[in-house]
Design an enzyme around this catalytic site. Structure first.
Site, short mmCIF file in Angstrom:
data_model
loop_
_atom_site.label_atom_id
_atom_site.label_comp_id
_atom_site.label_asym_id
_atom_site.label_seq_id
_atom_site.Cartn_x
_atom_site.Cartn_y
_atom_site.Cartn_z
N HIS A 15 -68.22 98.99 5.27
CA HIS A 15 -67.66 100.08 5.95
C HIS A 15 -68.06 101.20 4.97
CE1 HIS A 15 -65.00 99.01 9.51
NE2 HIS A 15 -65.38 97.82 8.87
N GLY A 18 -72.77 104.56 2.37
CA GLY A 18 -73.71 104.73 1.37
C GLY A 18 -74.47 103.41 1.26
N GLU A 46 -60.43 90.54 4.86
CA GLU A 46 -59.77 90.54 3.26
C GLU A 46 -60.72 89.77 2.59
OE1 GLU A 46 -55.85 89.78 1.11
OE2 GLU A 46 -55.63 89.58 3.30
N ASP A 75 -71.80 91.46 -1.80
CA ASP A 75 -70.87 91.55 -2.58
C ASP A 75 -71.28 91.77 -3.99
OD1 ASP A 75 -67.78 91.71 -2.46
OD2 ASP A 75 -67.72 89.95 -3.86
P1 IMP Z 1 -68.68 96.11 -3.75
O1 IMP Z 1 -69.81 95.06 -3.88
O2 IMP Z 1 -68.79 97.21 -2.93
O3 IMP Z 1 -67.22 95.33 -3.54
O4 IMP Z 1 -68.57 96.62 -5.40
C1 IMP Z 1 -67.71 96.12 -6.28
C2 IMP Z 1 -67.82 96.91 -7.53
O5 IMP Z 1 -68.73 96.26 -8.49
C3 IMP Z 1 -68.03 98.11 -7.43
O6 IMP Z 1 -66.85 98.94 -6.94
C4 IMP Z 1 -68.53 98.50 -8.85
O7 IMP Z 1 -67.30 98.84 -9.46
C5 IMP Z 1 -69.21 97.39 -9.34
N1 IMP Z 1 -70.59 97.47 -9.22
C6 IMP Z 1 -71.24 96.75 -8.35
N2 IMP Z 1 -72.82 97.03 -8.42
C7 IMP Z 1 -72.82 98.16 -9.28
C8 IMP Z 1 -73.86 98.80 -10.04
O8 IMP Z 1 -74.87 98.75 -9.78
N3 IMP Z 1 -73.30 99.60 -10.62
C9 IMP Z 1 -72.04 99.91 -11.33
N4 IMP Z 1 -71.38 99.19 -10.99
C10 IMP Z 1 -71.34 98.28 -10.04
#
Ligand code: IMP
Length: 199
Positions: A15, A18, A46, A75
């Protein structure tokens, strides 16, 4: 041998607009019509898994079933060696409800006080699931180390405190294109494209 993607439609099980744009851009050369979970009004499951791959898989499975088309989910997060891989799958959650990453980076620094080993890795899992349940999964990594204080304001999340191996700059100080060329996400996508999309 991985299953080749030869459909013409794919849902990106996220969702986050970006993220959807970034993934759609990467898939542009392959002539696939890309939908986002938001466009199709899909529910957000979840994240109850205990690994990056488990969470990517459960998001992709939910979307593939609901949309009845192949679904791709990711993820990702930061894994610090001396902290047994934390914050790991809880990387976003360490920022609290407001996703305050100054807070999260502080927490990493506090936890590393007295630890000699500052090594860490960013990890990105990708899961591609077809409506018949078939799964192809990939995990990308970039190795590096944690620095204190953080430096740079160009990235997001934990970028200011992560220096990738072979460089002196943090991800937060790098040009975004430079980061994207070596990141955990690039590694996972290169594996996905090589296995499932390249002719
Ligand atoms: P998700 O994969 O969108 O659940 O993101 C997981 C979290 O990991 C993000 O909110 C960031 O805090 C961290 N994260 C994932 N990839 C990066 C990156 O390339 N740079 C900095 N933080 C990251």
């Amino acid at each position: 041998m991985a299953r080749h993607f030869d459909g013409d439609k794919l849902v990106i099980a996220s969702h986050n607009e970006g993220k959807v744009r970034e993934i759609a851009d990467l898939l542009k050369p392959f002539d696939v019509k890309v939908f986002s979970a938001a466009m199709l009004d899909l529910p957000e499951p979840e994240e109850t898994g205990y690994t990056f791959l488990a969470n990517a898989e459960l998001k992709a499975r939910a979307a593939a079933t609901a949309a009845n088309m192949p679904a791709l989910a990711d993820d990702s997060g930061l894994a610090v060696t001396a902290l047994d891989g934390a914050p790991g799958i809880y990387s976003a959650r360490w920022g609290g409800k407001t996703r305050n990453f100054d807070l999260a980076m502080n927490r990493v620094h506090r936890a590393l006080i007295g630890q000699e080993d500052k090594s860490a890795a960013f990890i990105c899992a990708l899961a591609l699931v077809w409506p018949d349940g078939h799964l192809e999964a990939f995990e990308g990594r970039v190795e590096g180390s944690i620095v204190e204080p953080g430096r740079g304001s160009r990235g997001f999340g934990y970028d200011p405190i992560f220096v990738p191996e072979g460089d002196r700059r943090t991800f937060g100080e790098m040009d975004p294109d430079e980061k994207h060329a070596i990141s955990h996400r690039a590694d996972a996508f290169n594996q996905l494209v090589a296995a499932c999309f390249s002719k």
